[in-house]
Design an enzyme around this catalytic site. Structure first.
Site, mmCIF file in Angstrom:
data_model
loop_
_atom_site.group_PDB
_atom_site.id
_atom_site.type_symbol
_atom_site.label_atom_id
_atom_site.label_comp_id
_atom_site.label_asym_id
_atom_site.label_seq_id
_atom_site.Cartn_x
_atom_site.Cartn_y
_atom_site.Cartn_z
ATOM 1 N N ALA A 294 0.778 -1.301 -0.006
ATOM 2 C CA ALA A 294 0.067 -0.027 -0.066
ATOM 3 C C ALA A 294 0.691 1.240 0.217
ATOM 4 O O ALA A 294 0.121 2.241 -0.296
ATOM 5 C CB ALA A 294 -1.003 -0.029 1.369
ATOM 6 N N MET B 18 2.530 1.796 -6.975
ATOM 7 C CA MET B 18 1.305 1.216 -7.623
ATOM 8 C C MET B 18 0.276 1.307 -6.625
ATOM 9 O O MET B 18 -0.625 1.616 -6.513
ATOM 10 C CB MET B 18 1.519 -0.337 -7.953
ATOM 11 C CG MET B 18 2.074 -0.131 -9.384
ATOM 12 S SD MET B 18 1.266 1.044 -10.596
ATOM 13 C CE MET B 18 -0.499 -0.017 -10.642
ATOM 14 N N THR C 51 5.466 -8.380 -11.165
ATOM 15 C CA THR C 51 6.278 -9.045 -12.297
ATOM 16 C C THR C 51 7.515 -9.478 -11.620
ATOM 17 O O THR C 51 7.807 -9.553 -10.657
ATOM 18 C CB THR C 51 6.536 -8.020 -13.338
ATOM 19 O OG1 THR C 51 7.222 -7.128 -12.951
ATOM 20 C CG2 THR C 51 5.211 -7.473 -13.993
ATOM 21 N N SER D 40 0.730 -9.235 -16.121
ATOM 22 C CA SER D 40 2.144 -8.628 -16.012
ATOM 23 C C SER D 40 1.739 -7.411 -16.470
ATOM 24 O O SER D 40 2.599 -6.241 -16.125
ATOM 25 C CB SER D 40 3.142 -9.241 -17.075
ATOM 26 O OG SER D 40 2.743 -9.174 -18.172
ATOM 27 N N MET E 147 -1.877 -4.323 -16.761
ATOM 28 C CA MET E 147 -3.234 -4.142 -16.538
ATOM 29 C C MET E 147 -3.663 -3.195 -17.515
ATOM 30 O O MET E 147 -4.947 -3.030 -17.383
ATOM 31 C CB MET E 147 -3.202 -3.898 -15.274
ATOM 32 C CG MET E 147 -2.814 -4.781 -13.918
ATOM 33 S SD MET E 147 -3.945 -5.987 -13.721
ATOM 34 C CE MET E 147 -2.910 -6.938 -12.260
ATOM 35 N N HIS F 296 12.111 1.328 -18.796
ATOM 36 C CA HIS F 296 11.467 1.783 -17.800
ATOM 37 C C HIS F 296 12.319 2.617 -16.558
ATOM 38 O O HIS F 296 13.598 2.769 -16.918
ATOM 39 C CB HIS F 296 11.151 0.770 -16.659
ATOM 40 C CG HIS F 296 9.902 -0.093 -17.301
ATOM 41 N ND1 HIS F 296 9.891 -1.140 -18.383
ATOM 42 C CD2 HIS F 296 8.547 0.010 -16.747
ATOM 43 C CE1 HIS F 296 8.794 -1.633 -18.463
ATOM 44 N NE2 HIS F 296 8.063 -1.101 -17.733
ATOM 45 N N LYS G 122 13.264 0.077 -11.352
ATOM 46 C CA LYS G 122 12.382 -1.020 -11.681
ATOM 47 C C LYS G 122 13.202 -2.186 -11.136
ATOM 48 O O LYS G 122 14.513 -2.140 -11.447
ATOM 49 C CB LYS G 122 12.062 -1.199 -13.015
ATOM 50 C CG LYS G 122 11.453 -2.346 -13.135
ATOM 51 C CD LYS G 122 10.483 -2.273 -14.712
ATOM 52 C CE LYS G 122 9.862 -3.563 -14.843
ATOM 53 N NZ LYS G 122 8.844 -3.987 -13.959
ATOM 54 N N THR H 112 5.994 -7.196 -18.944
ATOM 55 C CA THR H 112 5.176 -7.033 -20.061
ATOM 56 C C THR H 112 5.936 -7.388 -21.367
ATOM 57 O O THR H 112 5.459 -8.033 -22.363
ATOM 58 C CB THR H 112 4.730 -5.370 -20.108
ATOM 59 O OG1 THR H 112 3.852 -5.310 -19.090
ATOM 60 C CG2 THR H 112 3.897 -5.156 -21.517
HETATM 61 P P1 NAD Z 1 7.416 -0.214 -5.198
HETATM 62 O O1 NAD Z 1 8.626 -0.686 -4.802
HETATM 63 O O2 NAD Z 1 7.167 1.131 -5.196
HETATM 64 O O3 NAD Z 1 6.315 -0.857 -4.176
HETATM 65 C C1 NAD Z 1 6.312 -2.191 -3.733
HETATM 66 C C2 NAD Z 1 5.796 -2.246 -2.200
HETATM 67 O O4 NAD Z 1 5.808 -3.425 -1.389
HETATM 68 C C3 NAD Z 1 6.419 -1.329 -1.261
HETATM 69 O O5 NAD Z 1 5.748 -0.409 -0.722
HETATM 70 C C4 NAD Z 1 7.294 -2.297 -0.192
HETATM 71 O O6 NAD Z 1 7.359 -1.810 0.891
HETATM 72 C C5 NAD Z 1 6.090 -3.392 -0.378
HETATM 73 N N1 NAD Z 1 6.505 -4.587 0.273
HETATM 74 C C6 NAD Z 1 7.567 -5.175 0.035
HETATM 75 N N2 NAD Z 1 8.020 -6.205 0.922
HETATM 76 C C7 NAD Z 1 6.876 -6.276 1.500
HETATM 77 C C8 NAD Z 1 6.276 -7.261 2.445
HETATM 78 N N3 NAD Z 1 7.069 -8.300 3.072
HETATM 79 N N4 NAD Z 1 5.169 -7.117 2.845
HETATM 80 C C9 NAD Z 1 4.412 -6.156 2.577
HETATM 81 N N5 NAD Z 1 4.845 -5.418 1.556
HETATM 82 C C10 NAD Z 1 6.008 -5.324 1.029
HETATM 83 O O7 NAD Z 1 6.950 -0.926 -6.510
HETATM 84 P P2 NAD Z 1 5.703 -0.843 -7.542
HETATM 85 O O8 NAD Z 1 6.512 0.052 -8.713
HETATM 86 O O9 NAD Z 1 4.698 -0.184 -6.867
HETATM 87 O O10 NAD Z 1 5.923 -1.960 -8.447
HETATM 88 C C11 NAD Z 1 5.377 -3.228 -7.590
HETATM 89 C C12 NAD Z 1 5.195 -4.404 -8.622
HETATM 90 O O11 NAD Z 1 4.308 -4.103 -9.850
HETATM 91 C C13 NAD Z 1 6.857 -4.672 -9.512
HETATM 92 O O12 NAD Z 1 6.534 -6.111 -9.630
HETATM 93 C C14 NAD Z 1 6.275 -4.103 -10.910
HETATM 94 O O13 NAD Z 1 7.014 -4.603 -11.707
HETATM 95 C C15 NAD Z 1 4.739 -4.402 -10.918
HETATM 96 N N6 NAD Z 1 3.835 -3.616 -11.787
HETATM 97 C C16 NAD Z 1 2.995 -4.351 -12.497
HETATM 98 C C17 NAD Z 1 2.216 -3.382 -13.474
HETATM 99 C C18 NAD Z 1 1.002 -4.285 -13.955
HETATM 100 O O14 NAD Z 1 0.435 -3.488 -14.768
HETATM 101 N N7 NAD Z 1 0.794 -5.389 -13.876
HETATM 102 C C19 NAD Z 1 2.399 -2.121 -13.509
HETATM 103 C C20 NAD Z 1 3.261 -1.397 -12.624
HETATM 104 C C21 NAD Z 1 4.056 -2.291 -11.847
#
Ligand code: NAD
Length: 268
Positions: free
Chosen positions: A18, A22, A101, A124, A126, A156, A160, A167
């Site tokens: 949270a 994302m 991902t 991967s 949305m 990216h 990342k 994707t």
């Molecule tokens: P981010 O690093 O900003 O956020 C990840 C969050 O997960 C952080 O707040 C972190 O503290 C939390 N986290 C890590 N370990 C944890 C744990 N053990 N318990 C609870 N929370 C924990 O990363 P992001 O840019 O938000 O991306 C997150 C993932 O989503 C990546 O794998 C990214 O590639 C993927 N992503 C997917 C899409 C999609 O459309 N599917 C789009 C964007 C990003």
């Protein structure tokens, strides 16, 4: 509340990750719009104080929160965290939407196995645009034929963690499938030194990193005397977040069985 009890008019959302890029974008959409409500927030302990200002239950583990909270879980974190979320919902029956991902083949297999015990969705990417591309690209690849080499380049932001992007790999799997190839057998992610002639049986998947680029994916079809470039540019994280919430609503009432995807969701 499990998925069967959730009404599509107001879908309670539990966000894992949270405090992340994302997670906070999704949190912003849920609190600003109609049709969703915030039901619970999960992130690492150092973010607890900040998340407690939202007035919903907060935890650093999803399994600690689920027995007390009803709603659809949306997880954008890291592979091992999303797998722990999937194990937690498999025990309770909550629905889970995963956008993380970088999952290994073994982690993808475990996610699919857990989807037999609870309704689980993984995609991967949305965004509607990328998912429409995934539908159209096989026809383009087949029509152009083997004379056109396929290369994928993604760009990216520098923070990342996984490379190439999920994707880009999904695009590669889709295009390899159109040629009746298996992506792991034909993928080339990096060229350096005296590499010789490009094999015909190859799909290049290359990553560029830097700055604050949300995400650009370009598929090149390189043929005799011409090339076609099909490019998708994500302007913000909001389209991914909107897609995740669309998926969360679509997951209401789904039964466990197989791992659902954005392609399933867009087909209704
Ligand atoms: P981010 O690093 O900003 O956020 C990840 C969050 O997960 C952080 O707040 C972190 O503290 C939390 N986290 C890590 N370990 C944890 C744990 N053990 N318990 C609870 N929370 C924990 O990363 P992001 O840019 O938000 O991306 C997150 C993932 O989503 C990546 O794998 C990214 O590639 C993927 N992503 C997917 C899409 C999609 O459309 N599917 C789009 C964007 C990003």
């Amino acid at each position: 509340m499990n998925a069967q009890d959730t009404t599509p008019d107001n879908v309670p959302i539990i966000i894992v990750g949270a405090a992340g890029r994302m997670g906070s974008t999704i949190r912003g959409l849920v609190t600003a719009g109609e049709g969703f409500s915030l039901a619970g927030l999960v992130d690492r302990p150092e973010f607890r104080a900040g998340l407690e200002t939202f007035g919903v239950p907060v935890a650093d583990r999803l399994d600690a929160l689920l027995p007390k909270v009803q709603g659809v879980v949306v997880d954008f974190t890291a592979p091992e965290v999303s797998l722990a979320s999937a194990r937690a919902v498999a025990a309770t029956g909550h629905s889970l939407v995963v956008g993380t991902t970088g999952l290994s083949p073994e982690q993808r297999e475990e996610l699919a196995a857990l989807a037999k015990r609870a309704p689980i969705f993984w995609s991967s990417n949305m965004s509607v645009g990328v998912n429409v591309l995934l539908k159209m690209l096989p026809a383009l690849a087949r029509t152009l034929g083997d004379a056109y080499d396929i290369e994928i380049v993604e760009i990216h932001h520098g923070r990342k963690k996984d490379s190439p992007s999920g994707t880009a790999l999904t695009l590669g799997e889709c295009l390899a499938g159109a040629r009746e190839w298996n992506l792991p057998d034909v993928r080339c992610s990096g060229r350096n030194g005296i590499i010789g002639e490009r094999p015909k049986l190859q799909i290049g998947v290359q990553a560029v990193r830097g700055g604050d680029v949300t995400g650009i994916h370009t598929v090149y079809f390189l043929g005799p005397g011409e090339r076609i470039e099909v490019s998708h540019h994500a302007h913000s994280r909001e389209n991914f977040a909107q897609g995740a919430l669309r998926a969360a609503r679509w997951m209401c009432g789904r039964a466990p069985g197989r791992l659902h995807s954005m392609q399933d969701c867009l087909e209704g």
